[in-house]
Enzyme design. Structure first.
Site, short mmCIF file in Angstrom:
data_model
loop_
_atom_site.label_atom_id
_atom_site.label_comp_id
_atom_site.label_asym_id
_atom_site.label_seq_id
_atom_site.Cartn_x
_atom_site.Cartn_y
_atom_site.Cartn_z
N SER A 1 6.80 -8.74 -4.37
CA SER A 1 6.18 -8.32 -5.62
C SER A 1 5.27 -9.43 -6.16
O SER A 1 4.39 -9.92 -5.46
CB SER A 1 7.28 -7.93 -6.62
OG SER A 1 6.73 -7.36 -7.78
N HIS B 1 3.21 -4.52 -3.34
CA HIS B 1 3.28 -3.14 -3.85
C HIS B 1 2.43 -3.02 -5.11
O HIS B 1 1.95 -4.01 -5.66
CB HIS B 1 4.73 -2.72 -4.11
CG HIS B 1 5.39 -3.44 -5.23
ND1 HIS B 1 6.58 -3.04 -5.79
CD2 HIS B 1 5.04 -4.57 -5.92
CE1 HIS B 1 6.94 -3.87 -6.76
NE2 HIS B 1 6.02 -4.80 -6.86
#
Length: 360
Positions: free
Chosen positions: A67, A90
């Site tokens: 992330s 993501h």
């Protein structure tokens, strides 16, 4: 070193740049990274601080860079990943409560944030943003070889032991092996927090059954956090007391007056200490997996870490998850009108009768 979440509860945009700014100019920097991500705004600030650093920056992904942490890794002049490390990219996510206008505003903000992140990934990898965008949308986990092929890493190193423990089950596409190892690590951490209990020694539980009964010594774990109280030596000089250096079997029943001396430790040395330690570890891991499964089923995987840290029982875990779900139920109030007649509304017959009565 960033071995924590990114944001206020871990490594923040305030603390890291301050530490980085304290280094002499042009100092070569080796950043050790192992993080599940966190606040994208803190990550962007840390990324920019690293890019401003005039010295060479080498980023070592010691475990996972997921992330927001993966974006920080892109600031390195060289990114090194051990064979067993992971990098995950993501789309940014956020929560908002309000009207449709509020929802659209949040969606637009997330699109802008994604565009900014895309530029960082593209600058490091040399690929077009159009190539990276689908990978972000799919929540893509990359091992060292995949990251190297895509340009997110520059070199592969020998595998290392992952030191930090994170709950990666909250991500929808986390590799199963990584999820399992994370649960094992959290279980081990929970077991360590209970204290370094004895594995080669088991305290004796001495129970008094009443007048006329014997004193039964049974081997069991010391769950009370201290040695059990034992009576002092008998006043009868003819009674032989059990000295500190003496040992006895777990099923030995002592005479009523035969009590250990005050200085005696009263400890049974367990011959199967290794088996006992393995059993304790297996129990802890089973408990950790059960907690993680409950949290995932309840849609609250982020709560598993806190439960494991506090060694919360399964019944209490279920109760806490149910309470969290109850709190998340929509608020039905006057601020959110619902279809149908309000509960305080008067029937039309009463309204008409009252109106005509007042006018008459």
């Amino acid at each position: 070193m960033i071995y924590d979440e990114i944001g206020a509860y871990g490594v923040s945009a305030r603390g890291f740049p301050a530490e980085l700014g304290a280094l002499p100019a042009a100092t070569p920097l080796a950043l050790r990274l192992n993080s599940p991500g966190g606040s994208v705004f803190d990550a962007v600030a840390i990324y920019n601080a690293i890019k401003r650093h005039s010295g060479t920056v080498t980023v070592w992904i010691d475990g996972i860079a997921a992330s927001a942490a993966s974006y920080i890794a892109m600031a390195g002049d060289e990114v090194v990943m051990p064979e067993n490390a992971f990098l995950m990219i993501h789309d940014p996510a956020g929560m908002v409560m309000g009207s449709a206008t509020d929802m659209r505003a949040m969606a637009e903000a997330l699109d802008k944030i994604k565009g900014s992140l895309l530029q960082g990934y593209a600058a490091k990898s040399g690929r077009l943003p159009e190539e990276i965008a689908p990978l972000m949308a799919a929540e893509t986990w990359l091992d060292a070889k995949d990251a190297l092929d895509l340009g997110f890493a520059d070199r592969i190193a020998e595998p290392v032991r992952i030191a930090a423990r994170f709950d990666v089950a909250r991500f929808r596409n986390a590799p199963p092996a990584l999820v399992e190892s994370s649960a094992d690590a959290q279980g081990a951490a929970a077991m360590e927090q209970e204290g370094e209990a004895t594995t080669a020694e088991i305290a004796v539980v001495v129970s008094y059954e009443g007048p006329g009964d014997g004193i039964e010594a049974t081997a069991g774990s010391d769950a009370g956090g201290g040695a059990p109280a034992v009576p002092g030596p008998s006043s009868d000089p003819g009674v032989e007391t059990l000295g500190a250096a003496e040992t006895f079997d777990a099923d030995t029943v002592l005479p009523k007056d035969a009590a250990p001396a005050p200085e005696a430790d009263c400890i049974v040395v367990a011959a199967n200490g290794a088996d006992f330690a393995a059993s304790v570890r297996a129990t802890a891991l089973t408990h950790a997996r059960a907690v993680v499964d409950l949290c995932r089923l309840a849609g609250q995987p982020q709560m598993a870490g806190r439960f494991l840290e506090r060694d919360t029982g399964l019944d209490d875990v279920r109760a806490a998850l149910l309470a969290t779900r109850a709190e998340a139920e929509p608020d039905i109030s006057a601020a959110h009108p619902q279809p149908g007649r309000p509960s305080g509304a008067r029937p039309w017959g009463d309204v008409i009768a009252r109106t005509f009565r007042l006018k008459g």
